[in-house]
Design an enzyme around this catalytic site. Structure first.
Site, PDB file in Angstrom:
ATOM      1  N   SER A   1      10.676  -4.667  18.233  1.00  0.00           N
ATOM      2  CA  SER A   1       9.543  -3.985  17.407  1.00  0.00           C
ATOM      3  C   SER A   1       8.922  -2.923  18.184  1.00  0.00           C
ATOM      4  O   SER A   1       7.939  -2.338  17.279  1.00  0.00           O
ATOM      5  CB  SER A   1       8.799  -4.699  16.214  1.00  0.00           C
ATOM      6  OG  SER A   1       9.820  -5.292  15.504  1.00  0.00           O
TER       7      SER A   1
ATOM      8  N   LYS B   1      -1.615  -2.543  14.547  1.00  0.00           N
ATOM      9  CA  LYS B   1      -0.530  -2.594  13.503  1.00  0.00           C
ATOM     10  C   LYS B   1      -1.225  -3.472  12.336  1.00  0.00           C
ATOM     11  O   LYS B   1      -2.104  -4.028  12.455  1.00  0.00           O
ATOM     12  CB  LYS B   1       0.549  -3.206  14.116  1.00  0.00           C
ATOM     13  CG  LYS B   1       1.877  -3.742  13.103  1.00  0.00           C
ATOM     14  CD  LYS B   1       2.830  -4.383  14.453  1.00  0.00           C
ATOM     15  CE  LYS B   1       4.133  -4.532  13.257  1.00  0.00           C
ATOM     16  NZ  LYS B   1       5.134  -5.038  14.288  1.00  0.00           N
TER      17      LYS B   1
ATOM     18  N   SER C   1       9.671  -2.562  13.784  1.00  0.00           N
ATOM     19  CA  SER C   1       8.830  -2.709  12.712  1.00  0.00           C
ATOM     20  C   SER C   1       7.475  -2.136  13.124  1.00  0.00           C
ATOM     21  O   SER C   1       6.727  -1.701  11.989  1.00  0.00           O
ATOM     22  CB  SER C   1       8.557  -4.125  12.288  1.00  0.00           C
ATOM     23  OG  SER C   1       7.955  -4.801  13.075  1.00  0.00           O
TER      24      SER C   1
END
Lengths: 93, 423
Positions: free
Chosen positions: B123, B23, B98
């Site tokens: 997330s 990420k 996310s």
């Protein structure tokens, strides 16, 4: 509990965020709505309850107070264009 | 992908040759790390995050960084400074957030990829379900966060996503364990997650509070089918009562804590030292400079949450918001620990519905979007591990089953998922 525009401007000043007038209008409506949802916390009886600032018990041991390795000056400055003579450069104080 | 940036690795180990991505909020030396925000554009860390070091030491090969909501602020991956990732199952739909890019890349590639995500309030579970892949959020403290651009220090957890359950297990094994750079990382033995073992005769609790969430029909049907499969595997399934998993209370407690901590963590992003900068000579003083750069470079949702958090921490409000939310968390943890005295794991749907279209996501108000986290914020607030397991489809889109364990109880979740996978 709601956030009036004056309060919103005070809070955004504290947060060091300059908002446009359009943002002030939009956020004051949104934030009222969200703060109203936060009110549900008041329904929970938390008397005699210790807050859990972390979800698990943490190791409270801190590292020894000794000099260790860190970034070199060159590494620390490598991500900024606003540098001068080995320092970060900011506005006049 | 946020960026494709191959880095050769000739280390041998348990993950030799396995491609991995991280990420955007996870630091990789020399690779732009912006956490999905304009305010960190151009930031190239001079060090690797602990999880990146560990994966490379195990032989895994870095392939790039994945898109995310700015600093993790979002449920749909539409609060991104660098474009919206699209759901590989239907490109008109969101990936979830996310860690949306982290899940989408697993669903989009033929080869199994090990994808490192991060969860604060759901997330990993959310995008894993929306993209039909596995997503494991470990116990808070299981995986060190050294080198993570922090959002909420008492909630952030680095975890693993993949289309392959075995890669999830091997990946978690490689990245777990304490690190001197993160005082909150736990000095505990790391189980052999990748070693298959029989979970034995388990009792699965279904929290009634999470069944009261308004679920889409396909999610409800697939969840009931999953419970039947667990029963067929010999598990006892029973309803349990965890009053503080009430979504209204959990969502409020979670958001109060998350935005309060975010407002202090993100104070460091001010246009100095790294990331976006202005010309300091154009400003009267530091406050003037910081306010202008942050006003210009932070996205709308980031500003909203920082302002909410600043408000919640102000003198006169802190006890009513932040401290009260931390007390609610204590009571929630106590209730969850009590229920784990008679259950071995809990089960719930991962998300209330399938991935919405971009238009549907954009039409939601802030509070409606926050309510989408109703099923995930409770376990995240309590810091217990969760594994999202693909469990079917609705309207051609994937749905997920969320298995929840007690603190440090990741291993049974993986073992049960293996049984469901082989059933």
């Amino acid at each position: 509990m709601c956030m009036e525009e004056d309060k919103l401007k005070q809070v955004s000043d504290n947060a060091r965020i300059r908002l446009t007038e359009d943002e002030v209008d939009a956020f004051s409506n949104d934030l009222d709505d969200v703060l109203e949802k936060f009110e549900s916390l008041q329904e929970v009886d938390v008397e005699d309850t210790e807050p859990a600032f972390h979800p698990v018990e943490l190791n409270e041991e801190t590292r020894a107070d000794q000099k260790g390795s860190s970034l070199s000056q060159e590494e620390a400055l490598s991500n900024s264009e606003n540098t001068e003579r080995g320092y970060f450069k900011g506005p006049s104080a | 992908m946020r960026s494709i940036s191959f880095r050769a690795n000739d280390e041998s180990g348990s993950l030799e040759g396995v491609p991995f991505v991280v990420k955007d909020a996870i630091c990789v030396e020399g690779v732009e790390t912006s956490a999905g925000s304009e305010i960190l554009e151009g930031y190239r860390p001079v060090f690797d995050a602990a999880v990146v070091e560990r994966l490379e030491d195990s032989g895994a090969v870095f392939h790039g960084k994945t898109q995310q909501d700015e600093f993790g602020f979002g449920s749909f991956c539409t609060n991104c400074a660098h474009g919206w990732p699209r759901n590989p199952h239907d490109t008109r739909r969101v990936t979830g957030g996310s860690s949306g890019g982290a899940a989408a890349v697993c669903a989009a590639t033929d080869e199994d990829v090990l994808s490192i995500g991060e969860s604060t309030g759901g997330s990993i579970t959310n995008p894993a379900a929306y993209n039909g892949v596995y997503g494991l959020t470990p116990t808070y403290g299981r995986v060190p966060r050294t080198g993570l651009v922090s959002y909420s220090n008492s909630l952030d957890k680095i975890g693993v996503l993949s289309s392959s359950l075995e890669l999830v297990a091997r990946g978690l094994e490689a990245i777990s364990g304490s690190d001197p750079g993160d005082q909150t990382s736990a000095d505990r033995p790391v189980p052999d997650f990748s070693e298959e073992s029989s979970p034995g005769s388990l009792t699965v609790g279904v929290p009634t509070q999470l069944e009261e969430v308004d679920l889409e029909r396909s999610v409800q049907n697939n969840f009931e089918t999953s419970l039947s499969r667990l029963e067929n595997l010999g598990y006892k399934v029973e309803r349990v009562d965890v009053p503080l998993l009430d979504p209204d209370i959990c969502v409020a407690a979670y958001y109060v804590m998350a935005v309060s901590e975010a407002s202090t963590n993100l104070a460091r992003f001010c246009g100095m030292r790294y990331g976006a900068e202005g010309n300091p000579a154009d400003y009267e003083d530091f406050n003037d400079y910081f306010s202008q750069v942050r006003g210009e470079k932070l996205g709308e949702e980031a500003k909203r949450r920082i302002i909410l958090g600043t408000y919640a921490r102000m003198a006169g409000y802190r006890d009513d918001f932040y401290v009260r939310a931390a007390k609610v968390r204590r009571k929630l943890i106590n209730q969850i620990e009590q229920v784990f005295e008679r259950c071995d794991l809990l089960a719930a749907p991962s998300m209330p519905g399938v991935a919405p279209t971009f238009e549907e996501a954009q039409d939601m108000s802030a509070s409606e979007t926050y309510a989408m986290d109703a099923l995930t914020v409770g376990p995240n607030l309590a810091g217990v591990p969760q594994l999202s397991v693909p469990n079917g489809e609705g309207d051609g889109m994937p749905t997920g089953l969320q298995l929840i364990g007690p603190h440090w109880g990741e291993k049974p979740l993986i073992d049960v998922a293996r049984q469901l996978d082989g059933d």
